[in-house]
Scaffold this motif. Structure first.
Motif: not given
Length: 275
Positions: A50-56
């Motif tokens: 999910p994009v939340q786990a891609v931010y960093e």
């Protein structure tokens, strides 16, 4: 030697590809991505996360560079701009179909999980594999039984999460409605994903390339797992990681080094910016 095609977009899978076994982007890979960007090549992370786990990782790689930078998440079910997080393309799952799929876990020690744009939801009692997966993604899991699912919550992807043995048992006895309603894919040994029927990385990548005005001959895809198969088939230049599963190596036009050997950097230098 075959003359290199002019590459304008590179789609890069994350786990097992961009990231090494310590879930890090190495300095050599960062440098290669920077050089590709400086050469005018658009970099698109194309992941099951999910994009939340891609931010960093986007921040670490200094993506986005401009308003036309995108990320493909949840195995092709969502495409978003990385500047505004505007969703420009998506597929979603039917809530009634989700409830039918969730009932299959009753004889097994496993969790049924699902995602909207930002949250990692699960049903049932949490297993060790569920916690492992949430920790890997760096996300807090949220318990939300499907009978309490808000009617307006958009679900983009669902997963069965269990030990490899339990998941093998489930996979060997899936009813026909799973294939009828979903696009199932075994993305990891402990994960069986249920995507919307017409969603996959290849379909999303093709749509994004068209939106950006690129032909598929100008697209490179780099990956390692079963969920990368569709984008390997559509990209003009397809590259399997050295650690890729056999089905990916059989389809890909090229093979690079493993994710422990900076394989993404090698692929970029060899087939994207060599000229």
């Amino acid at each position: 030697m075959e003359e290199n095609k002019l590459i304008k977009l590179i789609a890069i899978d994350m786990d097992g590809t961009l990231l090494n076994e310590q879930h890090l982007v190495t300095d050599k890979v960062k440098k290669a991505i920077t050089k590709a960007s400086e050469a005018g090549i658009r970099i698109v992370l194309c992941t099951g996360r999910p994009v939340q786990a891609v931010y960093e990782y986007l921040k670490e790689l200094e993506l986005p560079q401009d308003e036309e930078d995108y990320v493909i998440s949840l195995n092709g079910t969502v495409v978003q701009k990385t500047t505004t997080w505007e969703i420009v393309y998506s597929h979603e799952l039917n809530h009634d179909h989700l409830k039918q799929a969730e009932r299959l876990i009753e004889p097994f020690e496993m969790n049924f999980t699902y995602f909207d744009e930002k949250e990692y939801y699960y049903t049932g009692a949490p297993t060790e594999m569920l916690q492992f997966d949430a920790d890997l993604l760096g996300m807090e899991k949220v318990h939300l039984p499907l009978e309490k699912l808000p009617h307006d919550l958009t679900v983009f992807k669902a997963m069965y999460v269990a030990s490899e043995t339990e998941l093998d048992r489930l996979a060997s006895s899936l009813p026909s409605f799973i294939v009828e309603y979903f696009y199932p894919i075994r993305s990891l040994s402990y994960v069986l994903e249920l995507l919307p029927k017409n969603a996959n990385k290849g379909e999303a990548l093709t749509g994004l390339a068209t939106k950006l005005g690129f032909s598929m001959d100008e697209v490179m895809a780099i990956g390692d797992g079963e969920n990368d198969l569709d984008m390997m088939k559509v990209a003009g230049t397809s590259v399997a990681m050295g650690n890729a599963v056999d089905s990916i190596k059989q389809v890909a036009k090229h093979e690079t080094k493993s994710n422990q050997e900076d394989g993404v950097a090698h692929a970029i230098y060899e087939w994207a910016i060599q000229n």
